[in-house]
Design a protein around this motif. Structure first.
Motif, PDB file in Angstrom:
ATOM      1  N   UNK A  84      45.439 152.274 135.608  1.00  0.00           N
ATOM      2  CA  UNK A  84      46.106 152.785 134.417  1.00  0.00           C
ATOM      3  C   UNK A  84      47.606 152.567 134.381  1.00  0.00           C
ATOM      4  N   UNK A  85      48.128 151.740 135.290  1.00  0.00           N
ATOM      5  CA  UNK A  85      49.585 151.577 135.377  1.00  0.00           C
ATOM      6  C   UNK A  85      50.183 150.810 134.192  1.00  0.00           C
ATOM      7  N   UNK A  86      49.342 150.153 133.397  1.00  0.00           N
ATOM      8  CA  UNK A  86      49.840 149.413 132.230  1.00  0.00           C
ATOM      9  C   UNK A  86      49.178 149.927 130.940  1.00  0.00           C
ATOM     10  N   UNK A  87      48.978 151.205 130.900  1.00  0.00           N
ATOM     11  CA  UNK A  87      48.277 151.815 129.774  1.00  0.00           C
ATOM     12  C   UNK A  87      49.007 151.553 128.453  1.00  0.00           C
ATOM     13  N   UNK A  88      48.229 151.204 127.440  1.00  0.00           N
ATOM     14  CA  UNK A  88      48.767 150.999 126.100  1.00  0.00           C
ATOM     15  C   UNK A  88      49.136 149.566 125.779  1.00  0.00           C
ATOM     16  N   UNK A  89      49.213 148.695 126.782  1.00  0.00           N
ATOM     17  CA  UNK A  89      49.560 147.299 126.523  1.00  0.00           C
ATOM     18  C   UNK A  89      48.333 146.529 126.041  1.00  0.00           C
ATOM     19  N   UNK A  90      48.582 145.488 125.288  1.00  0.00           N
ATOM     20  CA  UNK A  90      47.492 144.662 124.785  1.00  0.00           C
ATOM     21  C   UNK A  90      47.418 143.347 125.528  1.00  0.00           C
ATOM     22  N   UNK A  91      46.225 142.980 126.000  1.00  0.00           N
ATOM     23  CA  UNK A  91      46.025 141.729 126.722  1.00  0.00           C
ATOM     24  C   UNK A  91      44.844 140.989 126.126  1.00  0.00           C
ATOM     25  N   UNK A  92      45.033 139.726 125.811  1.00  0.00           N
ATOM     26  CA  UNK A  92      43.962 138.918 125.234  1.00  0.00           C
ATOM     27  C   UNK A  92      43.656 137.742 126.134  1.00  0.00           C
ATOM     28  N   UNK A  93      42.376 137.385 126.215  1.00  0.00           N
ATOM     29  CA  UNK A  93      41.951 136.237 127.000  1.00  0.00           C
ATOM     30  C   UNK A  93      41.220 135.269 126.074  1.00  0.00           C
ATOM     31  N   UNK A  94      41.465 133.971 126.270  1.00  0.00           N
ATOM     32  CA  UNK A  94      40.756 132.975 125.475  1.00  0.00           C
ATOM     33  C   UNK A  94      40.541 131.719 126.298  1.00  0.00           C
ATOM     34  N   UNK A  95      39.533 130.946 125.896  1.00  0.00           N
ATOM     35  CA  UNK A  95      39.232 129.674 126.547  1.00  0.00           C
ATOM     36  C   UNK A  95      39.511 128.561 125.553  1.00  0.00           C
ATOM     37  N   UNK A  96      40.032 127.450 126.055  1.00  0.00           N
ATOM     38  CA  UNK A  96      40.474 126.397 125.153  1.00  0.00           C
ATOM     39  C   UNK A  96      40.156 125.030 125.738  1.00  0.00           C
ATOM     40  N   UNK A 150      41.923 145.378 126.002  1.00  0.00           N
ATOM     41  CA  UNK A 150      41.524 143.998 126.260  1.00  0.00           C
ATOM     42  C   UNK A 150      40.925 143.382 124.999  1.00  0.00           C
ATOM     43  N   UNK A 151      41.260 142.139 124.747  1.00  0.00           N
ATOM     44  CA  UNK A 151      40.758 141.442 123.558  1.00  0.00           C
ATOM     45  C   UNK A 151      40.204 140.074 123.943  1.00  0.00           C
ATOM     46  N   UNK A 152      39.169 139.668 123.203  1.00  0.00           N
ATOM     47  CA  UNK A 152      38.730 138.274 123.200  1.00  0.00           C
ATOM     48  C   UNK A 152      39.410 137.561 122.038  1.00  0.00           C
ATOM     49  N   UNK A 153      39.808 136.328 122.250  1.00  0.00           N
ATOM     50  CA  UNK A 153      40.170 135.459 121.131  1.00  0.00           C
ATOM     51  C   UNK A 153      39.107 134.372 121.085  1.00  0.00           C
ATOM     52  N   UNK A 154      38.281 134.416 120.071  1.00  0.00           N
ATOM     53  CA  UNK A 154      37.168 133.467 119.970  1.00  0.00           C
ATOM     54  C   UNK A 154      37.651 132.114 119.456  1.00  0.00           C
ATOM     55  N   UNK A 155      37.014 131.064 119.929  1.00  0.00           N
ATOM     56  CA  UNK A 155      37.304 129.683 119.510  1.00  0.00           C
ATOM     57  C   UNK A 155      38.726 129.244 119.832  1.00  0.00           C
ATOM     58  N   UNK A 156      39.255 129.696 120.948  1.00  0.00           N
ATOM     59  CA  UNK A 156      40.526 129.201 121.458  1.00  0.00           C
ATOM     60  C   UNK A 156      41.704 129.391 120.517  1.00  0.00           C
ATOM     61  N   UNK A 157      42.569 128.389 120.457  1.00  0.00           N
ATOM     62  CA  UNK A 157      43.764 128.475 119.611  1.00  0.00           C
ATOM     63  C   UNK A 157      43.400 128.564 118.131  1.00  0.00           C
ATOM     64  N   UNK A 158      42.264 127.999 117.764  1.00  0.00           N
ATOM     65  CA  UNK A 158      41.853 128.083 116.365  1.00  0.00           C
ATOM     66  C   UNK A 158      41.630 129.528 115.957  1.00  0.00           C
ATOM     67  N   UNK A 159      41.007 130.296 116.832  1.00  0.00           N
ATOM     68  CA  UNK A 159      40.798 131.715 116.559  1.00  0.00           C
ATOM     69  C   UNK A 159      42.089 132.495 116.515  1.00  0.00           C
ATOM     70  N   UNK A 211      50.445 139.949 125.827  1.00  0.00           N
ATOM     71  CA  UNK A 211      50.038 139.377 127.114  1.00  0.00           C
ATOM     72  C   UNK A 211      48.817 138.493 126.886  1.00  0.00           C
ATOM     73  N   UNK A 212      48.895 137.244 127.326  1.00  0.00           N
ATOM     74  CA  UNK A 212      47.813 136.283 127.111  1.00  0.00           C
ATOM     75  C   UNK A 212      47.347 135.699 128.431  1.00  0.00           C
ATOM     76  N   UNK A 213      46.039 135.505 128.530  1.00  0.00           N
ATOM     77  CA  UNK A 213      45.462 134.736 129.630  1.00  0.00           C
ATOM     78  C   UNK A 213      44.763 133.542 129.004  1.00  0.00           C
ATOM     79  N   UNK A 214      45.258 132.350 129.303  1.00  0.00           N
ATOM     80  CA  UNK A 214      44.669 131.127 128.756  1.00  0.00           C
ATOM     81  C   UNK A 214      43.896 130.427 129.862  1.00  0.00           C
ATOM     82  N   UNK A 215      42.633 130.129 129.579  1.00  0.00           N
ATOM     83  CA  UNK A 215      41.768 129.438 130.536  1.00  0.00           C
ATOM     84  C   UNK A 215      41.458 128.072 129.950  1.00  0.00           C
ATOM     85  N   UNK A 216      42.040 127.029 130.503  1.00  0.00           N
ATOM     86  CA  UNK A 216      41.847 125.697 129.949  1.00  0.00           C
ATOM     87  C   UNK A 216      42.513 124.644 130.814  1.00  0.00           C
TER      88      UNK A 216
END
Length: 261
Positions: A10-22, A47-56, A111-116
């Motif tokens: 819980x040390x980063x409570x309230x922050x938004x982080x999204x992960x997507x594959x590209x 935590x969020x998903x971004x569907x369809x990579x950068x297009x999403x 905050x973004x995590x890009x997997x590509x």
């Protein structure tokens, strides 16, 4: 001595982080997505998903969805990527990146995590460098408030290399390489039996781009007689060289690995 955690729950409570594959998919992407989401939840992030990579990311709306613990259950063994991957011409333009920035801010994501692969990570670095200027443009057009401009001043990005080619420095093995090598060896094991039965020369074409990891390791493991890697740009005589090797191989019943770039 008390058990100390490196990062507190819980040390980063309230922050938004999204992960997507590209870009191109690779086995292991789903395991990486699962790890990112569950670690984000552990830290108290949304935590969020971004569907369809950068297009999403550019399209926004239902393409950016909140994820929970169950969202990534039973995906670790699946190939490809369950959240989709697509190349996006619009993101290559500043106007497209401005749309993406707006959509992220509306969801509270900084905050973004890009997997590509190479293109995906290059795009992420460009996005990070332009972030401040994009927010200024959004503020000027009154699409975001001064409070939002201040709150989301910095975009944090983590890149995870999803590439079967093992062509990125700084990491021992990229996501998907081991699985790709495993599949290649499986295919060769099946084909070799037919090659020996009919005393024929066989050519296996494998991926690798500008890195020769897959063909070289495959050649060693499968006891191939030749590993043929066309240079980039290839010399004018490489088809002739390959034909000569094939003629020799047909006499010796040899086995080939051809590196595709």
């Amino acid at each position: 001595m008390p058990n100390e955690r490196f990062i507190e729950r819980g040390s980063h409570k309230g922050k938004g982080l999204a992960v997507f594959t590209s870009g191109g998919d690779s086995q292991g992407m789903n395991a990486a997505v699962r790890a990112c989401v569950r670690m984000a939840i552990y830290l108290g992030c949304k935590a969020y998903f971004i569907r369809e990579g950068y297009q999403g990311m550019v399209d926004g709306g239902d393409n950016i969805v909140e994820a929970n613990w169950a969202s990534v259950s039973s995906i670790i063994h699946r190939g490809g990527t369950v959240i989709g991957s697509a190349r996006c011409a619009e993101f290559r333009e500043r106007a497209g990146r401005r749309k993406a920035a707006y959509n992220l801010i509306q969801k509270g994501i900084s905050n973004l995590v890009v997997i590509g692969g190479d293109g995906s990570l290059t795009g992420a670095n460009c996005f990070r460098n332009e972030w401040s200027g994009l927010l200024d443009e959004l503020l000027e057009s009154k699409k975001i408030t001064p409070e939002q401009r201040k709150k989301f001043d910095v975009l944090h990005i983590v890149g995870m290399v999803g590439s079967i080619d093992n062509d990125f420095c700084g990491t021992d093995m990229t996501i998907g390489t081991d699985s790709a090598l495993h599949r290649i060896i499986e295919a060769i094991d099946a084909i070799v039996s037919t090659a020996y039965s009919h005393q024929r020369t066989f050519i296996m074409e494998v991926m690798g781009r500008h890195c020769g990891y897959l063909p070289v390791v495959t050649g060693i493991i499968s006891e191939a007689d030749y590993v043929f890697c066309p240079e980039s740009p290839p010399p004018f005589d490489w088809p002739e060289r390959l034909c000569n090797k094939l003629i020799q191989a047909s006499e010796n019943q040899d086995f080939f690995i051809l590196h595709a770039i």
